[in-house]
Design a protein around this motif. Structure first.
Motif, PDB file in Angstrom:
ATOM      1  N   LEU A 236      44.038 168.374 -24.914  1.00  0.00           N
ATOM      2  CA  LEU A 236      45.438 168.255 -24.542  1.00  0.00           C
ATOM      3  C   LEU A 236      45.776 166.824 -24.126  1.00  0.00           C
ATOM      4  O   LEU A 236      45.036 166.196 -23.369  1.00  0.00           O
ATOM      5  N   ALA A 237      46.897 166.312 -24.621  1.00  0.00           N
ATOM      6  CA  ALA A 237      47.413 165.012 -24.184  1.00  0.00           C
ATOM      7  C   ALA A 237      48.793 165.227 -23.561  1.00  0.00           C
ATOM      8  O   ALA A 237      49.446 166.242 -23.821  1.00  0.00           O
ATOM      9  N   ARG A 238      49.183 164.283 -22.749  1.00  0.00           N
ATOM     10  CA  ARG A 238      50.468 164.409 -22.062  1.00  0.00           C
ATOM     11  C   ARG A 238      51.608 164.647 -23.048  1.00  0.00           C
ATOM     12  O   ARG A 238      52.511 165.452 -22.802  1.00  0.00           O
ATOM     13  N   ASP A 239      51.571 163.960 -24.170  1.00  0.00           N
ATOM     14  CA  ASP A 239      52.665 164.060 -25.133  1.00  0.00           C
ATOM     15  C   ASP A 239      52.705 165.401 -25.855  1.00  0.00           C
ATOM     16  O   ASP A 239      53.680 165.709 -26.536  1.00  0.00           O
ATOM     17  N   ASP A 240      51.615 166.181 -25.742  1.00  0.00           N
ATOM     18  CA  ASP A 240      51.618 167.494 -26.391  1.00  0.00           C
ATOM     19  C   ASP A 240      52.545 168.485 -25.676  1.00  0.00           C
ATOM     20  O   ASP A 240      52.964 169.473 -26.265  1.00  0.00           O
TER      21      ASP A 240
END
Length: 588
Positions: free
Chosen positions: A336-340
């Motif tokens: 998971l990345a913040r932009d997801d």
DNA sequence: GCCGTTTTCGGCCCGACTGTTTTCAGTCG
């Protein structure tokens, strides 16, 4: 037979063994091996007894035949023979001296051998009656006395700060440094703060400036600095008035990437990278890759990792716990990345204990690039002033409808953080819950009930057909209370079976689920959410901490509900799925 | 004591800062 020692207790035994061996003067490499084992063992998600049952002790990073045998010794007898032996030679209290600033293994050894100091209390007495000065000299004695004073004033407990407190402190320092430091090009938090560790020992900052000197000087002179502990051309360490140490490293921007990697760590990750450099015939420093006279600087982390043919491991995973090998093979799993994240499923407004209006929260979430925000105020039974009942929920719905009409296509969802009562029932009637877009359930009270009782309550909530998300599943507070004694494997299994979402509450004071539980939940097939639990506009940014937890747990984005666009997310909610367990929910 | 895209033996991260047995050991991150 007594219960086998916990992982934490076993880790502590190896930590003590490492300290005592180091004081005795054993090989630094042996000491490092024990110390690393201690750190690894302390963070394992599974009890060592269970790992041993599976015959997997030897697969734990840093555990070879000798350490595995010592672990088995501890599991079987509660003791480790080698540790008991060395404790007869050097009292365990002597290891406590290492916690005093400026006392390392060499001074601890001399204090024990030549002054007869057996621990910190002894040291205090030996300083007072002049024995330390007589043996080590007045200068050394003065330095040690100052270190001891710093230790005593270093605050309660272990002096570590909860992540959120450290983050706020770092943000404040960086803001003031930007205002005060001439020629400052960049500044960022690194260290355990950037790795999103639950608690932070001291605040590590890195900065870029063509001329580091003036930045260092400005840092040392910031308001709030109680004293400067060390200061050189590129480095400074200060003690802040609130008793927290802050470190700054400054180099020209062409070294930014290698400096950031160096200070982000952790130390074992750094050591692995430097081993890779050695294998190539050079060495890796905060300045870059050096081979003979020739230096290859790295302006970005991406350049540094690419140089070694690696993917970039997310900072929370940097621990030499297998991430280096995966990154070398190009097999780091997508995490998971913040932009997801496209929305947030748990936030509060002024309708209960939040400080902002629904509209203010919605506008801020939209400005973060989100497509939706669930307002999940408290229900009445929590005893929180202004918790919502069925009637006020209707009034809140009208306000949310107005905001949605104005902000479309952004969407505010009406939810509730409904209290799970002491008897396991919910705090609002099903008719009221059914009218909402989603329901987040939470156990806030009675957390000190026994394991069976709290577990039964949480299971009842998970099984309820109108409960979509279980908020902050353990109820722990970082650096505060430990949380309820829930049977987490049971909660996770039931959440997986019923399709109930388990939350990673991203409030840095909660971070709940913890990373190890999140990893188990993913393995069990659960769907998770990463939610801010914001009580103010600024709290929406909590999500970055939750993302850090998810990264350490290696949670793939497709297992996080709020990575989905609005319609797909809504369709996955338990209440909107035909395959949900138990009785059909009432019509919406 | 651990470990392997040069190795099952022979290595093991690196530099900054401090104080001062003034050339480097000790500590730290």
């Amino acid at each position: 037979m007594a219960m086998p020692p916990t992982n934490a207790a076993i880790a502590a035994s190896f930590g003590l063994l490492a300290d005592l061996l180091e004081i005795r003067g054993e090989s630094a490499f042996k000491v490092r091996a024990y110390r690393r084992a201690a750190e690894t063992l302390g963070t394992l998600p599974e009890p060592l007894a269970a790992i041993r049952e599976r015959g997997a002790l030897g697969r734990v990073a840093g555990v070879g035949a000798a350490i595995a045998a010592k672990i088995e010794d501890l599991l079987d007898t509660g003791q480790m023979r080698q540790l008991e032996e060395i404790k007869r030679e050097i009292p365990a209290g002597v290891a406590g001296l290492l916690a005093v600033p400026d006392i390392g293994p060499k001074r601890a050894r001399r204090l024990h051998h030549e002054v007869g100091v057996g621990g910190v209390d002894d040291l205090r007495a030996a300083l007072a009656d002049g024995r330390v000065a007589a043996v080590l000299g007045a200068g050394e004695a003065k330095r040690i006395a100052e270190g001891l004073a710093a230790l005593r004033s270093g605050g309660a407990d272990d002096g570590r700060l909860p992540l959120g407190v450290a983050d706020a402190l770092a943000g404040d320092l960086m803001e003031r440094l930007r205002a005060a430091a001439p020629g400052l090009e960049r500044v960022a938090a690194a260290g355990s703060l950037r790795r999103c560790q639950e608690t932070v020992g001291d605040v590590d900052l890195v900065a870029a400036a063509e001329e580091p000197g003036p930045v260092v000087e400005a840092f040392a002179a910031l308001p709030g600095v109680a004293r400067v502990e060390l200061k050189g051309p590129t480095r400074c360490r200060v003690m802040l008035e609130r008793g927290v140490a802050a470190d700054l490293w400054v180099l020209p921007a062409r070294h930014w990437g290698s400096l950031l990697v160096h200070v982000t760590g952790d130390q074992y990750h750094d050591i692995r990278l430097r081993s890779l450099a050695i294998a190539r015939g050079g060495r890796l420093t905060e300045y870059g890759y050096a081979e003979g006279e020739r230096l290859t600087p790295f302006a970005t982390e991406e350049e540094l990792y690419a140089f070694f043919g690696m993917q970039v491991p997310p900072p929370p995973t940097r621990a030499d716990a297998g991430e280096v090998e995966l990154a070398l093979r190009g097999e780091l799993p997508a995490v998971l990345a913040r932009d997801d994240l496209r929305g947030d499923l748990h936030a509060h407004s002024g309708w209960s204990d939040g400080t902002a209006s629904v509209r203010e929260m919605a506008v801020a979430a939209r400005d973060w690039g989100h497509a939706y925000l669930a307002i999940t105020d408290h229900s009445r039974g929590l005893g929180i002033a202004n918790g919502l009942d069925a009637e006020r929920l209707r009034a809140q719905r009208a306000e949310i409808d107005r905001v949605n009409a104005e902000l479309a296509p952004f969407r505010v969802l009406q939810g509730i953080e409904v209290e799970v009562r002491a008897d396991g029932g919910l705090d609002l009637p099903d008719e009221a819950l059914a009218r909402l877009d989603l329901v987040v359930a939470a156990v806030h009270s009675g957390l000190r009930q026994g394991r069976e009782k709290v577990t039964a309550r949480a299971l009842a909530a998970i099984r309820h057909p109108l409960v979509d998300v279980l908020a902050h599943p353990t109820g722990r507070i970082v650096g505060g209370r430990p949380g309820g004694d829930f049977d987490m494997p049971a909660l996770i299994a039931e959440a997986a079976r019923t399709g109930t979402v388990l939350e990673i509450d991203a409030d840095p004071g909660r971070l709940d689920l913890r990373a190890d539980h999140a990893r188990e939940a993913v393995a069990a097939g659960c769907l998770l959410s990463v939610d801010s639990d914001a009580h103010a506009v600024a709290g929406l940014d909590n999500l970055r901490f939750g993302v850090g937890v998810a990264q350490r747990a290696r949670v793939p984005p497709e297992r996080v509900l709020n990575t989905l666009p609005l319609d797909a997310m809504l369709a996955r909610l338990k209440r909107n799925r035909g395959d949900a367990d138990g009785p059909e929910g009432p019509p919406a």
